[in-house]
Design a protein around this motif. Structure first.
Motif, PDB file in Angstrom:
ATOM      1  N   ILE A  46       7.014  59.100  76.440  1.00  0.00           N
ATOM      2  CA  ILE A  46       8.150  58.325  75.946  1.00  0.00           C
ATOM      3  C   ILE A  46       9.330  59.217  75.597  1.00  0.00           C
ATOM      4  O   ILE A  46      10.466  58.927  75.963  1.00  0.00           O
ATOM      5  CB  ILE A  46       7.732  57.462  74.735  1.00  0.00           C
ATOM      6  CG1 ILE A  46       6.797  56.348  75.187  1.00  0.00           C
ATOM      7  CG2 ILE A  46       8.936  56.904  73.998  1.00  0.00           C
ATOM      8  CD1 ILE A  46       6.104  55.622  74.048  1.00  0.00           C
ATOM      9  N   ARG A  47       9.066  60.321  74.900  1.00  0.00           N
ATOM     10  CA  ARG A  47      10.189  61.149  74.466  1.00  0.00           C
ATOM     11  C   ARG A  47      10.876  61.856  75.618  1.00  0.00           C
ATOM     12  O   ARG A  47      12.049  62.210  75.523  1.00  0.00           O
ATOM     13  CB  ARG A  47       9.745  62.117  73.382  1.00  0.00           C
ATOM     14  CG  ARG A  47       9.114  63.387  73.857  1.00  0.00           C
ATOM     15  CD  ARG A  47       8.734  64.299  72.734  1.00  0.00           C
ATOM     16  NE  ARG A  47       9.851  64.517  71.836  1.00  0.00           N
ATOM     17  CZ  ARG A  47       9.846  65.317  70.809  1.00  0.00           C
ATOM     18  NH1 ARG A  47       8.761  65.973  70.512  1.00  0.00           N
ATOM     19  NH2 ARG A  47      10.898  65.458  70.052  1.00  0.00           N
ATOM     20  N   ASN A  48      10.183  62.072  76.741  1.00  0.00           N
ATOM     21  CA  ASN A  48      10.823  62.715  77.870  1.00  0.00           C
ATOM     22  C   ASN A  48      11.466  61.718  78.831  1.00  0.00           C
ATOM     23  O   ASN A  48      12.470  62.012  79.452  1.00  0.00           O
ATOM     24  CB  ASN A  48       9.822  63.610  78.620  1.00  0.00           C
ATOM     25  CG  ASN A  48       9.548  64.880  77.850  1.00  0.00           C
ATOM     26  OD1 ASN A  48      10.447  65.678  77.628  1.00  0.00           O
ATOM     27  ND2 ASN A  48       8.322  65.043  77.402  1.00  0.00           N
ATOM     28  N   VAL A  49      10.890  60.517  78.943  1.00  0.00           N
ATOM     29  CA  VAL A  49      11.481  59.502  79.812  1.00  0.00           C
ATOM     30  C   VAL A  49      12.754  58.934  79.202  1.00  0.00           C
ATOM     31  O   VAL A  49      13.784  58.783  79.871  1.00  0.00           O
ATOM     32  CB  VAL A  49      10.465  58.367  80.109  1.00  0.00           C
ATOM     33  CG1 VAL A  49      11.131  57.195  80.797  1.00  0.00           C
ATOM     34  CG2 VAL A  49       9.321  58.906  80.959  1.00  0.00           C
ATOM     35  N   PHE A  50      12.695  58.635  77.911  1.00  0.00           N
ATOM     36  CA  PHE A  50      13.853  58.039  77.234  1.00  0.00           C
ATOM     37  C   PHE A  50      14.723  59.048  76.512  1.00  0.00           C
ATOM     38  O   PHE A  50      15.662  58.684  75.811  1.00  0.00           O
ATOM     39  CB  PHE A  50      13.384  56.952  76.245  1.00  0.00           C
ATOM     40  CG  PHE A  50      12.700  55.816  76.912  1.00  0.00           C
ATOM     41  CD1 PHE A  50      13.399  54.954  77.734  1.00  0.00           C
ATOM     42  CD2 PHE A  50      11.335  55.613  76.746  1.00  0.00           C
ATOM     43  CE1 PHE A  50      12.760  53.889  78.363  1.00  0.00           C
ATOM     44  CE2 PHE A  50      10.689  54.563  77.365  1.00  0.00           C
ATOM     45  CZ  PHE A  50      11.405  53.695  78.178  1.00  0.00           C
ATOM     46  N   ALA A  51      14.422  60.335  76.646  1.00  0.00           N
ATOM     47  CA  ALA A  51      15.186  61.438  76.038  1.00  0.00           C
ATOM     48  C   ALA A  51      15.387  61.245  74.543  1.00  0.00           C
ATOM     49  O   ALA A  51      16.491  61.330  74.010  1.00  0.00           O
ATOM     50  CB  ALA A  51      16.517  61.603  76.754  1.00  0.00           C
ATOM     51  N   ILE A  52      14.279  60.968  73.847  1.00  0.00           N
ATOM     52  CA  ILE A  52      14.335  60.784  72.383  1.00  0.00           C
ATOM     53  C   ILE A  52      14.207  62.126  71.725  1.00  0.00           C
ATOM     54  O   ILE A  52      13.381  62.914  72.020  1.00  0.00           O
ATOM     55  CB  ILE A  52      13.220  59.823  71.917  1.00  0.00           C
ATOM     56  CG1 ILE A  52      13.446  58.466  72.528  1.00  0.00           C
ATOM     57  CG2 ILE A  52      13.184  59.737  70.415  1.00  0.00           C
ATOM     58  CD1 ILE A  52      12.368  57.462  72.208  1.00  0.00           C
TER      59      ILE A  52
END
Length: 131
Positions: free
Chosen positions: A125-131
């Motif tokens: 999630i943090r790499n796909v959505f750049a969180i």
């Protein structure tokens, strides 16, 4: 756990080391003092954020009472704190017959698998959505 001399020394050393680490993280900012805090080797090699990226800054912000900033650095770390505290309490109170069910519940493989799945989901999630 018996409180013999060896266990007392180990406990004292662990407590002293923990207080020192907490003091360092509370007083020195990982964003300003790069020489004291290691960089993430996974991010240096791949350019991707690992699930633990931002934990050093989150710990610093959390120890200084800035929970919203800690959450912004690493959502998963802040969510993991209650689970970690419950695991520690369950481990310490394992011998107590009244709280043995708590220990059995939170140390069960099911909860460990859920935690690991959430850990890897956070990585994606943090790499796909750049969180």
């Amino acid at each position: 756990m018996k409180l013999n001399k060896r266990n007392l020394v180990i406990f004292s050393f662990t407590l002293l080391f923990s207080v020192a680490v907490i003091g360092i993280y509370a007083n020195f900012s990982p964003t300003e003092n790069d020489m004291w805090f290691p960089q993430c080797p996974f991010k240096m090699l791949t350019g991707l954020n690992c699930p633990g990226c931002g934990i050093q800054r989150a710990i610093h912000a959390f120890l200084n009472g800035n929970c919203s900033k800690a959450l912004a650095y690493n959502y998963f770390f802040v969510v993991s704190i209650p689970y970690f505290i419950i695991l520690c309490i369950a481990y310490l109170l394992r011998k107590s017959h009244k709280l043995e069910c708590l220990s059995n519940l939170f140390e069960h493989r099911f909860f460990a698998k859920i935690y690991v799945c959430c850990f890897f989901a956070w990585f994606i999630i943090r790499n796909v959505f750049a969180i």
